[in-house]
Scaffold this motif. Sequence first.
Motif, PDB file in Angstrom:
ATOM      1  N   PHE A  73      -3.040  -1.036   6.836  1.00 46.88           N
ATOM      2  CA  PHE A  73      -2.666  -1.421   5.479  1.00 46.88           C
ATOM      3  C   PHE A  73      -1.145  -1.485   5.269  1.00 46.88           C
ATOM      4  CE2 PHE A  73      -6.844   0.624   5.046  1.00 46.88           C
ATOM      5  CZ  PHE A  73      -7.546  -0.383   4.402  1.00 46.88           C
ATOM      6  N   ASN A  74      -0.409  -0.830   6.138  1.00 43.38           N
ATOM      7  CA  ASN A  74       1.040  -0.732   5.924  1.00 43.38           C
ATOM      8  C   ASN A  74       1.871  -1.637   6.830  1.00 43.38           C
ATOM      9  OD1 ASN A  74       3.678   1.092   7.000  1.00 43.38           O
ATOM     10  ND2 ASN A  74       3.467   0.909   4.775  1.00 43.38           N
ATOM     11  N   TYR A  75       1.381  -1.879   8.061  1.00 50.67           N
ATOM     12  CA  TYR A  75       2.177  -2.653   9.016  1.00 50.67           C
ATOM     13  C   TYR A  75       1.930  -4.145   8.803  1.00 50.67           C
ATOM     14  CZ  TYR A  75       4.629  -3.573  13.413  1.00 50.67           C
ATOM     15  OH  TYR A  75       5.540  -4.002  14.365  1.00 50.67           O
ATOM     16  N   ARG A  76       2.394  -4.616   7.665  1.00 50.13           N
ATOM     17  CA  ARG A  76       2.249  -6.011   7.267  1.00 50.13           C
ATOM     18  C   ARG A  76       3.556  -6.497   6.653  1.00 50.13           C
ATOM     19  NH1 ARG A  76      -3.535  -6.210   4.008  1.00 50.13           N
ATOM     20  NH2 ARG A  76      -4.745  -4.834   5.399  1.00 50.13           N
ATOM     21  N   LYS A  77       3.696  -7.810   6.582  1.00 50.75           N
ATOM     22  CA  LYS A  77       4.884  -8.355   5.923  1.00 50.75           C
ATOM     23  C   LYS A  77       4.930  -7.898   4.482  1.00 50.75           C
ATOM     24  CE  LYS A  77       7.440 -12.639   5.154  1.00 50.75           C
ATOM     25  NZ  LYS A  77       7.469 -14.114   5.384  1.00 50.75           N
ATOM     26  N   LYS A  78       3.771  -7.909   3.814  1.00 50.68           N
ATOM     27  CA  LYS A  78       3.644  -7.361   2.472  1.00 50.68           C
ATOM     28  C   LYS A  78       2.653  -6.203   2.545  1.00 50.68           C
ATOM     29  CE  LYS A  78       2.564  -8.462  -2.351  1.00 50.68           C
ATOM     30  NZ  LYS A  78       1.792  -7.199  -2.510  1.00 50.68           N
ATOM     31  N   ALA A  79       3.164  -4.995   2.598  1.00 51.81           N
ATOM     32  CA  ALA A  79       2.320  -3.822   2.772  1.00 51.81           C
ATOM     33  C   ALA A  79       1.385  -3.631   1.590  1.00 51.81           C
ATOM     34  CB  ALA A  79       3.185  -2.581   2.949  1.00 51.81           C
ATOM     35  N   LYS A  80       0.171  -3.210   1.890  1.00 49.38           N
ATOM     36  CA  LYS A  80      -0.788  -2.891   0.845  1.00 49.38           C
ATOM     37  C   LYS A  80      -0.431  -1.570   0.172  1.00 49.38           C
ATOM     38  CE  LYS A  80      -4.767  -3.000  -1.426  1.00 49.38           C
ATOM     39  NZ  LYS A  80      -5.034  -3.963  -2.511  1.00 49.38           N
ATOM     40  N   CYS A  81       0.169  -0.662   0.959  1.00 52.45           N
ATOM     41  CA  CYS A  81       0.542   0.642   0.420  1.00 52.45           C
ATOM     42  C   CYS A  81       1.700   1.223   1.220  1.00 52.45           C
ATOM     43  CB  CYS A  81      -0.643   1.607   0.449  1.00 52.45           C
ATOM     44  SG  CYS A  81      -1.141   2.066   2.135  1.00 52.45           S
ATOM     45  N   PHE A  82       2.364   2.215   0.623  1.00 55.37           N
ATOM     46  CA  PHE A  82       3.374   3.001   1.316  1.00 55.37           C
ATOM     47  C   PHE A  82       2.840   4.411   1.516  1.00 55.37           C
ATOM     48  CE2 PHE A  82       6.655   0.141  -0.891  1.00 55.37           C
ATOM     49  CZ  PHE A  82       6.640  -0.751   0.165  1.00 55.37           C
ATOM     50  N   ALA A  83       3.410   5.131   2.473  1.00 53.88           N
ATOM     51  CA  ALA A  83       2.947   6.489   2.754  1.00 53.88           C
ATOM     52  C   ALA A  83       3.230   7.426   1.602  1.00 53.88           C
ATOM     53  CB  ALA A  83       3.594   7.016   4.033  1.00 53.88           C
ATOM     54  N   GLY A  84       4.394   7.262   0.973  1.00 53.20           N
ATOM     55  CA  GLY A  84       4.807   8.205  -0.054  1.00 53.20           C
ATOM     56  C   GLY A  84       5.180   9.536   0.582  1.00 53.20           C
ATOM     57  N   ASP A  85       5.694  10.454  -0.230  1.00 53.44           N
ATOM     58  CA  ASP A  85       6.032  11.779   0.288  1.00 53.44           C
ATOM     59  C   ASP A  85       4.802  12.486   0.843  1.00 53.44           C
ATOM     60  OD1 ASP A  85       8.579  11.270  -0.498  1.00 53.44           O
ATOM     61  OD2 ASP A  85       8.695  12.828  -2.025  1.00 53.44           O
ATOM     62  N   VAL A  86       3.655  12.272   0.199  1.00 56.94           N
ATOM     63  CA  VAL A  86       2.438  12.946   0.644  1.00 56.94           C
ATOM     64  C   VAL A  86       2.094  12.575   2.081  1.00 56.94           C
ATOM     65  CG1 VAL A  86       0.904  11.129  -0.257  1.00 56.94           C
ATOM     66  CG2 VAL A  86       0.022  13.436   0.073  1.00 56.94           C
ATOM     67  N   GLY A  87       2.384  11.336   2.484  1.00 60.67           N
ATOM     68  CA  GLY A  87       2.081  10.905   3.842  1.00 60.67           C
ATOM     69  C   GLY A  87       3.093  11.389   4.855  1.00 60.67           C
TER      70      GLY A  87
END
Length: 321
Positions: A180-194
């Motif tokens: 979900f993240n390794y895309r030109k337009k990421a679906k989501c970011f990890a955030g601090d929680v990740g």
Amino acid sequence: MEYTILGILLMILMLLYFKVADKFNIIDKPNQRSSHTEITLRGGGIIFWFSALLYFVQHVQDNYFFFTGITLVSLVSFWDDIQSLSNKIRISIQFLAITLIFFEIGIFNSIPLFWIVAAYILAIGIINAYNFMDGINGITGLYTLVVMGSLLYINQEIQLFTDSSFIKYAMIASLVFLFFNYRKKAKCFAGDVGSIAIAFWVIYLVLKLVLRTHSLIWLLFLAVYGVDAICTIIHRLYLKQNIFEAHRLHLYQVLSNEYKIQHRLVSLYYAIAQVIVSALVICLYQKVPDVVLFVIVIAPLLLIYTLKFYLLNKNNLKVNI
């Protein structure tokens, strides 16, 4: 079959989280310091906590302190993703969580007080450095795969220090997150929680390996992140900046933001660099003195890091951006 089921479960949990994040507006809005330009769901890195949970329910007696610790840091980090918390609260919870894993792996009975203090500083530093380095698509997921893959190789081929499945659960969570993240337009970011949760997982494993082998060279499995993070902190202190505020001074940020290299490509560069370092560490383990190995690895990374200043000057950019 176990890992296939795990991957499917984590994928479902991630999709469910997206619905929750969308409903409660848990998003990352870009600003002038950001490396991204579009509003994106934040907190996708909660998948690492879910993976730890799924492992814990199968191994309750062996991982109680670790799971309690990762739950504490994940909870406070997720809260910080939604509503900013003071650094004192975050550091205090990290200190408590680290104390739990120190107790579990027996640090308090294994090393002198001076080294225990140093271990606290090191652990908290690595956790926050991992968070600082989480700024572009794919960098956290790819780097984590390399680190965990290196630890898995050591565990299976050189020195058994933990359950291999424990490492694999983290790797599968990274793969799901990267989907979900390794895309030109990421679906989501990890955030601090990740970034904080997976950093906690990493430091737990690295410290277990250090204690088992009585060698510090395994810290070099984090060398690429470490050199960038520490040198950038020193640079910002020199510029009299608040190191806890957002900025664009990491080498990966200069490459991504100022030189417009694709985020995914920069993330791949970092992962490849760490693969080379980890392979070098594994090959030279017990063949050269630890101090020599540190020099062999760190010196070239420092030279590469200085490239940032050349790039900034060449592009006539102010180094206090």
